[in-house]
Design an enzyme around this catalytic site. Structure first.
Site, PDB file in Angstrom:
ATOM      1  N   ASP A 121       0.726  -0.955  -0.042  1.00  0.00           N
ATOM      2  CA  ASP A 121       0.055  -0.026  -0.017  1.00  0.00           C
ATOM      3  C   ASP A 121       0.825   1.322  -0.092  1.00  0.00           C
ATOM      4  O   ASP A 121       2.130   1.260   0.302  1.00  0.00           O
ATOM      5  CB  ASP A 121      -0.983   0.022   1.122  1.00  0.00           C
ATOM      6  CG  ASP A 121      -0.274  -0.011   2.554  1.00  0.00           C
ATOM      7  OD1 ASP A 121       0.780  -0.705   2.757  1.00  0.00           O
ATOM      8  OD2 ASP A 121      -0.508   0.990   3.551  1.00  0.00           O
ATOM      9  N   GLU A 186      -0.058  -0.966   5.768  1.00  0.00           N
ATOM     10  CA  GLU A 186       0.882  -0.298   6.586  1.00  0.00           C
ATOM     11  C   GLU A 186       0.968   1.192   6.796  1.00  0.00           C
ATOM     12  O   GLU A 186       1.265   1.411   7.967  1.00  0.00           O
ATOM     13  CB  GLU A 186       2.376  -0.788   6.037  1.00  0.00           C
ATOM     14  CG  GLU A 186       3.531  -0.564   6.922  1.00  0.00           C
ATOM     15  CD  GLU A 186       4.080   0.832   6.992  1.00  0.00           C
ATOM     16  OE1 GLU A 186       5.089   1.310   7.777  1.00  0.00           O
ATOM     17  OE2 GLU A 186       3.720   1.681   5.814  1.00  0.00           O
TER      18      GLU A 186
END
Length: 495
Positions: A121, A186
């Site tokens: 991400d 994250e």
């Protein structure tokens, strides 16, 4: 001794007992020959707008996890996509979290097993934010590959996958068993990952010996090994007053404005010299040892270049040790923004009815996020009470990530030094990271496994900023570093 025996002894003495240079050279040549394909794969990954903070892009995030899983499957890995549940939304309801991708290559009980962690991400990015290129279109300019997520963390993840690919395609036996755990949340606090790690402690992690994280960067042009990160406590401070926004000409001077209250309490968090004013915060910090001071003194770090890179004329401190210590091992307060305040171009004469400040306090040993939450909440309410304001204050801690620290004398770091010398022919710097990688502390606390951070990102990659990039050199040579590291870690003696 026979002539043959003498020759064998000489061979061992000249090539080293590990004798891996032949296979390393073969694998490094594969990497060099496939640079173009590796960059095109990164281009495909960067094109996916896997922004974990934007719910409207959640479908893209799910697609990114599927692409990651498929890439690992194509190399023959045993791959699972682990459901980690739903993300609860502030206004009620929920949305599915992206699945965590796990993979295994090899299960030889005679070999060590390493687990590589990464994330796919990214932070938000828009061209109009100041990017020189389209953030989701990987652009090669003078050997630098610009794009959101290029360095944080898509290129390092791909470098590890390409490492396995090199072994597979060249039919060279992996010197260790390799596992992957790759997530998609994250950048917003690794929602759901802690519970998944705990749930799989005695299954997926049961045979893991060492955990490798490559979600960080070098401090200078010298390669580095990272042995510590700061944690992070992220707060919302909300001040609410009238039932709706008001016209400042009609109501200004008659109401006690929420924005004035908010600015007033924010000003009590830290003084102009950087001293945190919240009682108990500084007192919890582990003292700087003589050994650590000496380590900082020997690190390659150019203060002038650092100032030029970030575009400032003056820093908080003027010497290298103080700067590095306050960047890595002391807490800091940063005020990030105010929700509800007018921020568009032009003018607007409004008194906001409700404003929410967003600020964070980076955590270091021996701070405890639970204690910091209480200290900050009690302090701000105390300061606010002295204002005798009729407005309402609410303080919420939305992230409470602990710091992480490793032992640089562990043989994992010896292996890292040897791998860096193999690829770059230099001794690495031993550094800490000012940012937060929450999962490092989770791995440490839940699994009890030894961890190393092995970065390949450049010091000027611009993580979380405009014009993020990964240099072609670091991407390709970083892949070779991972190849060399697997050779070295295979010879680490278990403790």
């Amino acid at each position: 001794m026979t002539v043959l025996g003498v020759c064998l002894v000489a061979l061992v003495l000249t090539t080293g007992v590990r004798g891996h240079h032949g296979s390393y050279d073969q694998l490094a040549q594969y990497v060099d020959a496939h640079q173009k394909e590796f960059i095109e794969t990164l281009r495909d990954w960067v094109a996916v707008e896997s922004d974990s903070s934007d719910l409207e892009k959640r479908a893209e995030l799910h697609r990114m996890m599927e692409m990651t899983a498929e890439k690992l499957r194509s190399l023959g890995g045993t791959v699972e996509m682990v459901d980690i549940g739903n993300q609860e939304l502030p206004g009620g309801g929920s949305v599915a979290l992206p699945k965590v991708v796990t993979a295994r290559f090899g299960s030889d009980p005679a070999k060590h097993t390493v687990c590589v962690y990464g994330h796919v991400d990214v932070q938000p990015a828009k061209k109009e934010d100041g990017w020189a290129t389209e953030p989701y279109n990987l652009t090669d300019i003078n050997g630098n590959l610009y794009g959101r997520g290029a360095s944080d963390n898509k290129a390092p993840v791909l470098a590890w996958i390409h490492t396995v690919e090199a072994y597979k395609v060249m039919n060279v036996d992996l010197p260790v068993n390799v596992k992957f755990i790759l997530e998609g949340m994250e950048e917003t606090g690794s929602n759901g990952l802690d519970a998944m790690v705990f749930a799989q402690r005695d299954t997926f992690f049961s045979d893991v010996d060492y955990i490798i994280i490559s979600d960080c960067g070098w401090l200078s042009r010298r390669p580095a090994l990272t042995y510590g990160t700061r944690g992070n406590c992220y707060f919302f401070a909300e001040v609410e007053g009238p039932k709706q926004d008001l016209h400042s000409g009609v109501y200004g001077g008659t109401v006690i404005e929420p924005m004035t209250d908010l600015i007033g309490i924010l000003d009590t968090l830290i003084n102009p010299s950087g001293k945190i004013l919240i009682p108990g915060i500084r007192e919890a910090v582990a003292p700087l040892s003589d050994e650590e001071w000496k380590l900082y003194q020997d690190i390659e770090f150019n203060i002038t270049a650092y100032k030029e890179k970030i575009g400032v004329d003056q820093l908080m401190y003027t010497n290298k040790v103080d700067l590095l210590a306050h960047r890595w091992r002391y807490p800091t307060v940063s005020i990030h923004g105010i929700e509800g305040a007018f921020s568009a171009s032009g003018t607007k004469t409004v008194i906001p009815a409700k404003v929410i400040a967003k600020f964070s306090i980076r955590q270091v040993p021996d701070m405890d996020p639970a204690q910091v939450k209480k200290q900050v909440t009690d302090y701000l309410h105390s300061v606010f009470a002295k204002r005798r304001s009729p407005n309402k204050l609410k303080v919420t801690m939305v992230i409470g990530a602990k710091p992480w620290l490793a032992d640089t004398k562990h043989s994992l770091y010896d292996a890292g030094r040897e791998a860096i010398k193999t690829v770059f022919n230099v001794e690495p710097d031993l550094i800490r990271e000012g940012g937060t990688i929450p999962v490092a502390r989770t791995f440490q606390d839940v699994t009890g496994k030894s961890i190393i951070m092995l970065p390949i990102g450049g010091f000027d990659d611009g993580l979380h900023s405009q014009n993020e990039k990964m240099s072609r050199y670091n991407y390709i040579e970083g892949t070779k570093l991972f190849i060399a590291y697997l050779h070295e870690v295979a010879h680490v003696k278990k403790t």
